[in-house]
Write a protein that holds these residues in place. Structure first.
Motif, PDB file in Angstrom:
ATOM      1  N   ALA A 116       0.835  -1.207   0.000  1.00  0.00           N
ATOM      2  CA  ALA A 116       0.000   0.000   0.000  1.00  0.00           C
ATOM      3  C   ALA A 116       0.867   1.255   0.000  1.00  0.00           C
ATOM      4  O   ALA A 116       0.587   2.234  -0.697  1.00  0.00           O
ATOM      5  CB  ALA A 116      -0.937  -0.009   1.209  1.00  0.00           C
ATOM      6  N   VAL A 117       1.933   1.234   0.770  1.00  0.00           N
ATOM      7  CA  VAL A 117       2.820   2.396   0.853  1.00  0.00           C
ATOM      8  C   VAL A 117       3.545   2.621  -0.468  1.00  0.00           C
ATOM      9  O   VAL A 117       3.701   3.756  -0.929  1.00  0.00           O
ATOM     10  CB  VAL A 117       3.831   2.208   2.002  1.00  0.00           C
ATOM     11  N   GLU A 118       3.991   1.539  -1.100  1.00  0.00           N
ATOM     12  CA  GLU A 118       4.691   1.693  -2.371  1.00  0.00           C
ATOM     13  C   GLU A 118       3.781   2.306  -3.429  1.00  0.00           C
ATOM     14  O   GLU A 118       4.219   3.141  -4.223  1.00  0.00           O
ATOM     15  CB  GLU A 118       5.220   0.340  -2.831  1.00  0.00           C
ATOM     16  N   SER A 119       2.513   1.909  -3.430  1.00  0.00           N
ATOM     17  CA  SER A 119       1.568   2.494  -4.379  1.00  0.00           C
ATOM     18  C   SER A 119       1.427   3.993  -4.138  1.00  0.00           C
ATOM     19  O   SER A 119       1.437   4.795  -5.079  1.00  0.00           O
ATOM     20  CB  SER A 119       0.193   1.814  -4.263  1.00  0.00           C
ATOM     21  N   LEU A 120       1.297   4.365  -2.871  1.00  0.00           N
ATOM     22  CA  LEU A 120       1.178   5.780  -2.538  1.00  0.00           C
ATOM     23  C   LEU A 120       2.478   6.517  -2.830  1.00  0.00           C
ATOM     24  O   LEU A 120       2.475   7.658  -3.318  1.00  0.00           O
ATOM     25  CB  LEU A 120       0.795   5.933  -1.058  1.00  0.00           C
ATOM     26  N   ASP A 121       3.598   5.880  -2.553  1.00  0.00           N
ATOM     27  CA  ASP A 121       4.893   6.508  -2.802  1.00  0.00           C
ATOM     28  C   ASP A 121       5.095   6.781  -4.297  1.00  0.00           C
ATOM     29  O   ASP A 121       5.607   7.831  -4.687  1.00  0.00           O
ATOM     30  CB  ASP A 121       6.008   5.609  -2.270  1.00  0.00           C
ATOM     31  N   ASP A 122       4.665   5.839  -5.142  1.00  0.00           N
ATOM     32  CA  ASP A 122       4.769   6.040  -6.595  1.00  0.00           C
ATOM     33  C   ASP A 122       3.910   7.217  -7.030  1.00  0.00           C
ATOM     34  O   ASP A 122       4.326   8.026  -7.876  1.00  0.00           O
ATOM     35  CB  ASP A 122       4.342   4.768  -7.330  1.00  0.00           C
ATOM     36  N   LEU A 123       2.707   7.303  -6.470  1.00  0.00           N
ATOM     37  CA  LEU A 123       1.827   8.424  -6.825  1.00  0.00           C
ATOM     38  C   LEU A 123       2.447   9.755  -6.420  1.00  0.00           C
ATOM     39  O   LEU A 123       2.428  10.733  -7.190  1.00  0.00           O
ATOM     40  CB  LEU A 123       0.466   8.239  -6.147  1.00  0.00           C
ATOM     41  N   LEU A 124       3.016   9.821  -5.213  1.00  0.00           N
ATOM     42  CA  LEU A 124       3.616  11.069  -4.746  1.00  0.00           C
ATOM     43  C   LEU A 124       4.838  11.439  -5.563  1.00  0.00           C
ATOM     44  O   LEU A 124       5.132  12.627  -5.753  1.00  0.00           O
ATOM     45  CB  LEU A 124       3.988  10.940  -3.268  1.00  0.00           C
ATOM     46  N   ALA A 125       5.548  10.434  -6.078  1.00  0.00           N
ATOM     47  CA  ALA A 125       6.694  10.723  -6.945  1.00  0.00           C
ATOM     48  C   ALA A 125       6.221  11.389  -8.227  1.00  0.00           C
ATOM     49  O   ALA A 125       6.841  12.340  -8.731  1.00  0.00           O
ATOM     50  CB  ALA A 125       7.460   9.434  -7.256  1.00  0.00           C
ATOM     51  N   ASN A 126       5.083  10.900  -8.761  1.00  0.00           N
ATOM     52  CA  ASN A 126       4.512  11.525  -9.959  1.00  0.00           C
ATOM     53  C   ASN A 126       4.036  12.943  -9.661  1.00  0.00           C
ATOM     54  O   ASN A 126       4.191  13.847 -10.487  1.00  0.00           O
ATOM     55  CB  ASN A 126       3.348  10.683 -10.483  1.00  0.00           C
ATOM     56  N   VAL A 127       3.469  13.144  -8.464  1.00  0.00           N
ATOM     57  CA  VAL A 127       3.027  14.487  -8.067  1.00  0.00           C
ATOM     58  C   VAL A 127       4.216  15.431  -8.001  1.00  0.00           C
ATOM     59  O   VAL A 127       4.149  16.585  -8.461  1.00  0.00           O
ATOM     60  CB  VAL A 127       2.284  14.441  -6.719  1.00  0.00           C
ATOM     61  N   ASP A 128       5.312  14.970  -7.461  1.00  0.00           N
ATOM     62  CA  ASP A 128       6.518  15.810  -7.384  1.00  0.00           C
ATOM     63  C   ASP A 128       6.958  16.249  -8.782  1.00  0.00           C
ATOM     64  O   ASP A 128       7.346  17.407  -8.991  1.00  0.00           O
ATOM     65  CB  ASP A 128       7.647  15.034  -6.705  1.00  0.00           C
ATOM     66  N   ALA A 129       6.907  15.293  -9.719  1.00  0.00           N
ATOM     67  CA  ALA A 129       7.320  15.621 -11.087  1.00  0.00           C
ATOM     68  C   ALA A 129       6.393  16.670 -11.696  1.00  0.00           C
ATOM     69  O   ALA A 129       6.845  17.588 -12.403  1.00  0.00           O
ATOM     70  CB  ALA A 129       7.330  14.354 -11.941  1.00  0.00           C
ATOM     71  N   GLN A 130       5.096  16.576 -11.416  1.00  0.00           N
ATOM     72  CA  GLN A 130       4.138  17.564 -11.933  1.00  0.00           C
ATOM     73  C   GLN A 130       4.363  18.932 -11.294  1.00  0.00           C
ATOM     74  O   GLN A 130       4.290  19.967 -11.968  1.00  0.00           O
ATOM     75  CB  GLN A 130       2.705  17.093 -11.660  1.00  0.00           C
ATOM     76  N   LEU A 131       4.635  18.951  -9.995  1.00  0.00           N
ATOM     77  CA  LEU A 131       4.853  20.226  -9.303  1.00  0.00           C
ATOM     78  C   LEU A 131       6.084  20.949  -9.840  1.00  0.00           C
ATOM     79  O   LEU A 131       6.114  22.188  -9.894  1.00  0.00           O
ATOM     80  CB  LEU A 131       5.009  19.976  -7.795  1.00  0.00           C
ATOM     81  N   GLU A 132       7.077  20.181 -10.230  1.00  0.00           N
ATOM     82  CA  GLU A 132       8.286  20.797 -10.770  1.00  0.00           C
ATOM     83  C   GLU A 132       8.029  21.482 -12.107  1.00  0.00           C
ATOM     84  O   GLU A 132       8.796  22.365 -12.511  1.00  0.00           O
ATOM     85  CB  GLU A 132       9.384  19.740 -10.923  1.00  0.00           C
TER      86      GLU A 132
END
Length: 484
Positions: A116-132
């Motif tokens: 569950a954490v890895e799924s959320l971690d992957d999503l947050l990594a994508n969010v970071d890329a969008q924020l940049e």
């Protein structure tokens, strides 16, 4: 790298070994206790035979009846005792099986939480890329960073002014005349004194040139106050900018579908906590059962105490010393043999009691070691060292140290020191979302007490000396990764 999960498994394995050692000493104590009880029963039978040989019929019948009654009472108590021993043994066996099952459930649940954490971690990594790539977020981040830097600089100046006040103000505070006039507020509207006092105060003031000194000391005191007010205002503005940045970040996370994944993580984490609670409860129940079994093995339970008491009381009958004396006066070897047999029984009892005392010391040592390793495991879990992103350098050494603890070569304190020293968290995007601070790798958090009181958005760097924390290298102590 040696994983936190593997380290916890090695600790659990060592716990099982220590429990096995404890069970063996319990078995040895029980065996010796049964032998000791058998010796007491032999002693009773020997007295009965002596009574039949040396006493007249009436006395012999009386003593035999007394011994028979005592042995029947003791036998009945021992039957009850054996039933209770068997019941406790079954409960201990059941508890051991349940603990193994709970440990298995915990491993499986921890894997589900990791997924569950890895799924959320992957999503947050994508969010970071969008924020940049978002200009509005980047502009807001720059504004927030500028305010953080300004507030940090102001805090540094405030601290410097406070240090100067402490250093440069010392001569003023040490001057008794100046301190007297300053405390009376001389030269201000708050000064209140009679004519005579005013006259002499003026003399003192003129003597030390108080008016000029007062202005200098007032300015020295006022600078830190003004700077502190300015710093507080800048910090509030920084927090406002950070809050706005946090809202933008959170909106991106919500749009990306973070909320259901966060709920999934919380659910899996709560399930893991529930299993840990059951493990703790079962360990406490097991400890209680072990103590109860220990009382049986040591012969300190109520059944054995009463049984031995009954037999001992029966030996206190008046004819027994007479039996021993008369046996020594006769030429018949049979009664002498019985008396010698009593002496051998007593010697064997003393040896068994000595062995049991040594076994009890071993038992206490093993039990202490068990409690110490359980405490290490509790601290290990509380520190989230079994998280999926928790690793240990020099894994072979750590595994060896855990084994050495079982053989008394390493103390619990040293074991925990080595565990803490070699543990590392791998960088993760995810951190605890409720009340924590979410920081990407490389973000520096300042030390001190004048930092923002909100969750820090990604991308913000805090200069040293401002804020409420240490520095982050992207690791973390949170169970499912991240941290600060």
């Amino acid at each position: 790298m040696y994983s936190g999960r593997k380290a916890l498994t090695d600790i659990d394995t060592s716990l099982q070994k220590i429990r096995s050692q404890l069970s063996q000493t319990d078995y040895d104590l029980e065996r010796n206790g049964q032998q000791l009880l058998g010796l007491r029963q032999q002693e009773s039978e020997t007295y009965r035979q002596l009574a039949k040989m040396r006493l007249d019929a009436m006395q012999a019948d009386q003593l035999t009846t007394q011994l028979d009654f005592a042995e029947r009472q003791a036998s009945q108590l021992l039957i009850q005792r054996n039933d209770q021993i068997e019941a406790v043994a079954k409960k201990i066996e059941s508890s051991q099986k349940l603990q193994l099952e709970l440990d298995k459930q915990r491993i499986e649940q921890a894997i589900q939480l990791d997924d569950a954490v890895e799924s959320l971690d992957d999503l947050l990594a994508n969010v970071d890329a969008q924020l940049e790539r978002d200009p509005s977020y980047q502009n807001q981040q720059i504004r927030a960073q500028d305010m953080v830097d300004m507030a940090s600089n102001a805090a540094d100046k405030t601290k410097q002014a406070e240090e100067e006040l402490e250093e440069k103000g010392k001569p003023y505070r040490d001057d008794k005349i100046f301190k007297y006039l300053w405390d009376r507020h001389y030269g201000t509207s708050e000064y209140d004194a009679g004519f005579i006092t005013r006259f002499f105060d003026k003399k003192l003031a003129d003597h030390i040139r108080y008016d000029k000194a007062r202005i200098n000391y007032f300015t020295l005191n006022n600078i830190p106050k003004k700077l502190a007010e300015h710093t507080e205002n800048l910090e509030q503005q920084a927090e406002d900018e950070l809050t706005q940045l946090q809202k933008m970040q959170r909106q991106y996370e919500m749009n990306a579908g973070a909320e259901p994944l966060e709920e999934k993580v919380d659910k899996e984490r709560n399930s893991l906590a529930s299993i840990d609670k059951r493990i703790t409860q079962e360990e406490e129940s097991f400890d209680h059962l072990v103590k109860e079994r220990e009382s049986f093995n040591l012969g300190t339970d109520k059944y054995i105490a009463r049984a031995i008491g009954v037999l001992v009381e029966s030996f206190k009958a008046d004819p027994i010393p007479q039996l021993q004396y008369e046996a020594s006066q006769t030429e018949t070897p049979r009664d002498d043999h019985l008396v010698n047999q009593l002496a051998v029984l007593r010697e064997t009892k003393q040896r068994l009691e000595s062995d049991m005392s040594a076994l009890q010391g071993t038992h206490n040592s093993i039990n202490r070691k068990l409690e110490e390793l359980k405490e290490v495991r509790r601290k290990f879990k509380r520190s989230d060292y079994d998280a999926y992103n928790s690793k240990f350098k020099d894994g072979d050494i750590l595994s060896s140290i855990i084994r050495q603890f079982v053989t008394d070569q390493v103390s619990a304190k040293e074991l925990w020191r080595i565990v803490k020293r070699s543990q590392r968290f791998q960088k993760r995007h995810y951190t605890q979302r409720h009340g924590g601070i979410g920081l990407p790798g490389g973000i520096n958090i300042p030390t001190g007490n004048r930092g923002p009181r909100i969750r820090i958005p990604r991308g913000i760097r805090f200069p040293s000396g401002w804020g409420g924390g240490g520095s982050s290298g992207g690791g973390g102590g949170f169970k499912t990764g991240g941290g600060f």
